[in-house]
Design an enzyme around this catalytic site. Structure first.
Site, mmCIF file in Angstrom:
data_model
loop_
_atom_site.group_PDB
_atom_site.id
_atom_site.type_symbol
_atom_site.label_atom_id
_atom_site.label_comp_id
_atom_site.label_asym_id
_atom_site.label_seq_id
_atom_site.Cartn_x
_atom_site.Cartn_y
_atom_site.Cartn_z
ATOM 1 N N GLU A 1 39.201 46.624 32.208
ATOM 2 C CA GLU A 1 38.533 46.444 30.920
ATOM 3 C C GLU A 1 38.518 47.808 30.234
ATOM 4 O O GLU A 1 37.848 48.732 30.688
ATOM 5 C CB GLU A 1 37.102 45.947 31.129
ATOM 6 C CG GLU A 1 36.340 45.768 29.821
ATOM 7 C CD GLU A 1 34.838 45.646 30.015
ATOM 8 O OE1 GLU A 1 34.208 44.914 29.230
ATOM 9 O OE2 GLU A 1 34.291 46.288 30.942
ATOM 10 N N ASP B 1 18.913 24.488 41.508
ATOM 11 C CA ASP B 1 17.892 25.491 41.175
ATOM 12 C C ASP B 1 18.042 26.010 39.745
ATOM 13 O O ASP B 1 17.335 26.943 39.347
ATOM 14 C CB ASP B 1 17.912 26.656 42.174
ATOM 15 C CG ASP B 1 19.215 27.448 42.140
ATOM 16 O OD1 ASP B 1 20.135 27.064 41.384
ATOM 17 O OD2 ASP B 1 19.320 28.448 42.878
ATOM 18 N N ASP C 1 35.429 46.578 35.736
ATOM 19 C CA ASP C 1 34.467 46.697 34.641
ATOM 20 C C ASP C 1 34.457 48.123 34.090
ATOM 21 O O ASP C 1 34.577 49.097 34.837
ATOM 22 C CB ASP C 1 33.080 46.327 35.183
ATOM 23 C CG ASP C 1 32.032 46.209 34.103
ATOM 24 O OD1 ASP C 1 32.217 45.401 33.190
ATOM 25 O OD2 ASP C 1 31.015 46.932 34.187
ATOM 26 N N ASP D 1 26.402 28.670 41.261
ATOM 27 C CA ASP D 1 26.576 29.343 42.550
ATOM 28 C C ASP D 1 28.005 29.171 43.061
ATOM 29 O O ASP D 1 28.829 28.488 42.447
ATOM 30 C CB ASP D 1 25.569 28.789 43.563
ATOM 31 C CG ASP D 1 25.498 27.260 43.549
ATOM 32 O OD1 ASP D 1 26.559 26.622 43.677
ATOM 33 O OD2 ASP D 1 24.384 26.716 43.402
ATOM 34 N N ASP E 1 34.937 40.913 40.434
ATOM 35 C CA ASP E 1 34.572 41.902 39.425
ATOM 36 C C ASP E 1 34.180 43.188 40.135
ATOM 37 O O ASP E 1 33.278 43.190 40.984
ATOM 38 C CB ASP E 1 33.401 41.378 38.579
ATOM 39 C CG ASP E 1 33.590 41.651 37.098
ATOM 40 O OD1 ASP E 1 33.976 42.788 36.769
ATOM 41 O OD2 ASP E 1 33.355 40.739 36.288
ATOM 42 N N HIS F 1 32.725 36.664 28.731
ATOM 43 C CA HIS F 1 31.275 36.644 28.921
ATOM 44 C C HIS F 1 30.537 37.626 28.012
ATOM 45 O O HIS F 1 29.317 37.552 27.896
ATOM 46 C CB HIS F 1 30.947 36.951 30.374
ATOM 47 C CG HIS F 1 31.310 38.349 30.788
ATOM 48 N ND1 HIS F 1 32.611 38.792 30.850
ATOM 49 C CD2 HIS F 1 30.539 39.421 31.138
ATOM 50 C CE1 HIS F 1 32.637 40.046 31.215
ATOM 51 N NE2 HIS F 1 31.390 40.470 31.389
ATOM 52 N N ASP F 2 31.273 38.547 27.392
ATOM 53 C CA ASP F 2 30.661 39.548 26.510
ATOM 54 C C ASP F 2 30.914 39.286 25.036
ATOM 55 O O ASP F 2 30.484 40.077 24.190
ATOM 56 C CB ASP F 2 31.207 40.948 26.833
ATOM 57 C CG ASP F 2 30.607 41.547 28.095
ATOM 58 O OD1 ASP F 2 29.490 41.142 28.470
ATOM 59 O OD2 ASP F 2 31.262 42.414 28.698
#
Length: 557
Positions: free
Chosen positions: A252, A24, A199, A28, A97, A325-326
């Protein structure tokens, strides 16, 4: 007593972009299961999976609408249980997370909270009247541009959101909120989770007076970061969850000093296992958020040493990372993703695995994935899109920021994992949710898998080195030639062996005369990305060259 978590090699998975099992265009949980053998072969002992919970995905899953279920785009709760089973079968731990500074505005708590001022969930969030002139309660700005306050017509008040307006901040002052969070953590702990990456870990205790900063839309870190009750909150979390299940906890934590960071991570304080700090990754943003300020090798060196020396003197603990990822891709930010792509990627890996913290690998680092150029209509990240809208509404010239936008944007790290040179980099059989980096045809796992001189091969060797030599886990850390502008030299030492690490952080070749008192020729080369000629006394270290030398008994592991 040595702490067990120091042995971990942690691999971060951004599930939307890791592996798509059902065609898709979105990664996943079944895709993660498909790649567990790859991770095991790499030497990974623990994976951290970015949010996979139900979410409208305004901020790619960091806006959670149901903490206790998997978003259908990622699969089902049964898929998660299978992932836990398969990971543990391979002796790989799993971190989830924990996003609890805020929820989605589509979470049932917030939907209830908005109904009326006397709703039982009203105090789950932070609501305030505006000023007498109708302006927001304070001039605080959001991390994602504009005001940190959003007006609600129904109840005639503003709610606080330090990030997107679709991410209302939870009110940690309310013990019922904390109880809900701990109950949710109990739910996942009962399913076998080995720990949490937390986070925005130091933002929960805010100055509830919300004083003005004096600057419109300033991100008011001084009033919500490392607030007065943060240690109380984490001690409560540790007592009710972490200690009970023997879990790893990674906070974090931006904006701390090494001493303050140690207060969160000292074993005797029973709060967090370690933190991830931001000093080195924010070097190029000193003038403003979207700057791309010049950073010298010495700037980078000072930023690292400014953390690693003091925090361990204070008995604190850090996670080692250069990208996530940031953040932009590490080889593009701290190396050279063109002329010295392989050399700098390997040198940075050497740095990551020999510093005294716990190493984190972000997906794709192990093959040297790079930043990706996006046309303006190809960006997907809410932070960038909000900034574009802000520039338009305020009449700002976007072009003056685009150099920083291109370099710093978070989408750089979110392009699909490059598994092969096949369609869509082997990530998906369908058109991916975000652009694939065009360089996937030459940078991919399949190409490097059987190449003994590849970046991937270097990662495997370095991970093995760390696992087989305790000195890299528990050894003392001593800096040599602190003022050298381009070389980072340090030793790791315990009673059995000494490692000497020499890294060239620059794009030029360095000739270096070693300190004669070190007796460098008594060392053996364990790993290097260039050829060293004996004697070692006068080293010629090429651009982004690095070597790891060892002295000690052969039985010392």
């Amino acid at each position: 007593m040595e702490i067990a978590f120091k042995d971990e090699i942690i691999y971060q998975i951004y599930p939307m972009s890791f592996c798509d099992s059902n065609g898709d265009g979105i990664g996943d949980l079944r895709g993660v299961i498909l790649k567990l053998d790859y991770l095991q072969n790499l030497g990974i002992t623990c994976i951290w999976i970015s949010p996979f919970f139900k979410s409208p995905r305004d901020d790619n899953g960091y806006d959670i609408s149901d903490y206790r279920d998997v978003d259908p785009v990622f699969g089902t709760l049964d898929d998660f249980k299978d992932l836990m089973k398969e990971a543990h079968r391979r002796k790989i731990k799993v971190l989830m997370d924990l996003v609890v500074n805020h929820t989605s505005d589509e979470h049932p708590w917030f939907i209830e909270s908005k109904k009326s001022r006397d709703n039982p969930c009203r105090d789950y969030y932070i609501w305030r009247d505006g000023k007498n002139n109708g302006e927001p309660p304070s001039d605080w700005g959001s991390h994602f541009s504009g005001s940190a306050w959003e007006w609600d017509e129904t109840t005639g008040q503003y709610y606080l959101h330090l990030f997107s307006k679709k991410q209302p901040d939870l009110n940690w002052e309310n013990p019922r909120v904390r109880g809900e969070i701990f109950d949710m953590m109990e739910f996942w702990s009962g399913l076998g989770i080995d720990g949490y990456r937390i986070d925005t870990a130091c933002m929960y205790s805010k100055n509830m007076q919300f004083p003005d900063t004096g600057e419109k839309y300033k991100v008011a870190c001084e009033y919500f970061n490392d607030g007065p009750r943060m240690h109380e909150y984490f001690r409560e979390m540790h007592e009710k969850v972490f200690e009970k299940y023997g879990q790893l906890s990674v906070g974090e934590a931006n904006g701390l000093t090494p001493y303050k960071a140690s207060l969160y991570t000292r074993e005797d304080r029973k709060e967090l296992s370690m933190i991830l700090q931001f000093g080195h990754v924010m070097l190029n943003r000193k003038t403003h958020k979207w700057a791309n300020d010049p950073v010298t090798p010495f700037d980078f060196k000072k930023a690292l040493l400014g953390w690693y020396e003091p925090i361990y003197a204070y008995s604190g603990h850090l996670g080692n990372y250069l990208s996530n990822h940031d953040q932009p891709r590490q080889v593009s930010k701290f190396g050279d993703d063109k002329k010295f792509w392989k050399e700098s990627a390997v040198m940075l890996a050497m740095l990551n695995f020999t510093l005294p913290g716990i190493p984190f690998v972000y997906q794709g680092e192990e093959i040297g994935m790079t930043n990706c150029f996006f046309e303006q209509d190809e960006y997907r990240d809410v932070e960038i899109l909000n900034f574009f809208r802000q520039c338009e509404s305020e009449g700002k010239n976007l072009n003056q920021y685009m150099d920083g936008v291109v370099f710093n944007n978070r989408d750089n790290a979110r392009t699909p994992m490059q598994w092969s040179s096949g369609i869509n980099a082997g990530f998906s059989s369908a058109h991916p949710w975000i652009k694939v980096n065009p360089n996937y045809t030459r940078i991919n796992v399949e190409q490097q898998m059987h190449d003994g001189d590849s970046i991937l091969a270097a990662y495997k060797k370095l991970i093995s080195l760390r696992k087989n030599h305790r000195v890299l886990v528990n050894g003392n850390f001593s800096v040599l030639d602190r003022e050298h502008p381009e070389l980072l030299l340090f030793s790791r030492e315990n009673q059995e062996e000494i490692f000497l690490v020499i890294l060239n952080l620059s794009r030029r070749s360095i000739t270096y005369a070693m300190d004669l008192s070190i007796d460098i020729d008594s060392f053996k080369v364990l790993f290097a990305n260039f050829t060293l000629g004996r004697p070692f006394g006068n080293l010629i270290v090429p651009p982004f060259g690095g070597c790891i030398l060892r002295r000690g008994s052969e039985s010392a592991v």
